[in-house]
Design an enzyme around this catalytic site. Structure first.
Site, PDB file in Angstrom:
ATOM      1  N   ASP A 105      34.381  44.162  34.594  1.00 24.21           N
ATOM      2  CA  ASP A 105      33.017  44.311  35.093  1.00 24.21           C
ATOM      3  C   ASP A 105      32.643  45.798  35.144  1.00 24.21           C
ATOM      4  OD1 ASP A 105      33.312  45.419  37.871  1.00 24.21           O
ATOM      5  OD2 ASP A 105      34.454  43.570  38.159  1.00 24.21           O
TER       6      ASP A 105
HETATM    7  N1  URA Z   1      38.626  41.094  38.279  1.00 23.07           N
HETATM    8  C1  URA Z   1      37.467  41.677  38.654  1.00 23.07           C
HETATM    9  O1  URA Z   1      37.025  41.507  39.786  1.00 23.07           O
HETATM   10  N2  URA Z   1      36.831  42.444  37.771  1.00 23.07           N
HETATM   11  C2  URA Z   1      37.286  42.657  36.520  1.00 23.07           C
HETATM   12  O2  URA Z   1      36.665  43.370  35.757  1.00 23.07           O
HETATM   13  C3  URA Z   1      38.490  42.051  36.151  1.00 23.07           C
HETATM   14  C4  URA Z   1      39.135  41.253  37.044  1.00 23.07           C
END
Ligand code: URA
Length: 246
Positions: A105
């Site tokens: 993310d």
């Molecule tokens: N978990 C998350 O919260 N974000 C990511 O990008 C990957 C795993």
């Protein structure tokens, strides 16, 4: 070059995974020397003309697989409809048909793999292969042992229970506490949502390992090609031999 199955050639030419290439073939969009191909057709790209929707396919000279240390604030997408910087904006000279393996993310930093090998990308992000991903999470508040046990066993998220995870506190002075989290699933914002489910906010998240590949000394924003050993280990994990071996 000996004749190879069309879906394998199409995947190597950047037309998605072998499975999605099969759909393209079954739809009658692929021709070999002007004849519409069917599933099971083999072709030799050195001597035969292979086209998709009337366009000749272009095979990559060799597959490229890259580890990027994604900084926070960068979006993992091909094109961002809000004009934000994407991982492809920060890579120097990305090869055509490079695709990311799963996502991180926007607020999460760390190890992101990208590859021109469509089939490898597909398998590495498929839940069936259970590839382990390791994260370091900085978490607000004091996390009780009971909450950690819940995270280890699995917590209920809106898209179902999470699979068992390794969750261990890293040495340091809490709060904020620092955890190492290892999961094999790859759901959207999963680590953040897991901690939210037990009442804690993740203030910083970084991925440090993807299967056998480690982030180690890679600076934020920097990328490198995988070593042959890393690539072989990654391929072995998902039963994907060297695509150029017959
Ligand atoms: N978990 C998350 O919260 N974000 C990511 O990008 C990957 C795993």
């Amino acid at each position: 070059m000996p004749a190879e199955r069309l879906q394998k050639l199409l995947a190597r030419a950047g037309h998605g995974s072998r499975r999605s290439a099969e759909v393209v073939i079954a739809a009658g969009r692929v021709t070999v020397d002007g004849t519409i191909a069917i599933l099971g057709t083999r072709a030799d790209p050195d001597t035969q003309r292979i086209e998709v929707d009337g366009e000749p396919i272009r095979l990559q000279p060799g597959e490229v697989t890259i580890a990027l240390n994604k900084p926070t604030g960068i979006v993992v997408t091909a094109v961002d409809d809000r004009g934000r910087q994407t991982v492809f904006d920060i890579l120097t000279d990305p090869p055509p048909h490079l695709r990311y393996v799963g996502r991180l993310d926007r607020d999460t930093s760390g190890l992101l793999l990208l590859t021109t090998d469509g089939e490898l990308a597909h398998r590495l992000s498929h839940p069936r292969y259970e590839v382990m991903k390791t994260y370091e999470a900085m978490v607000d508040g004091i996390v009780a042992e009971g909450a950690l046990e819940q995270l280890r066993r699995g917590v209920m998220l809106e898209d179902g229970m999470t699979a068992p995870a390794i969750v261990e506190q890293l040495p340091g002075t809490p709060p904020p506490a620092h955890f190492r989290v290892v999961i094999h699933e790859g759901r959207n914002r999963q680590v953040r949502r897991m901690f939210e489910a037990v009442g804690h906010h993740v203030s910083r998240l970084r991925r440090t390992e993807f299967g056998p590949v480690r982030l180690d000394g890679l600076a934020p924003g920097a990328s490198r090609q995988l070593t042959p050993e890393e690539l072989a280990a990654l391929r072995a994990l998902v039963g994907r031999g060297d695509p150029h071996e017959v």
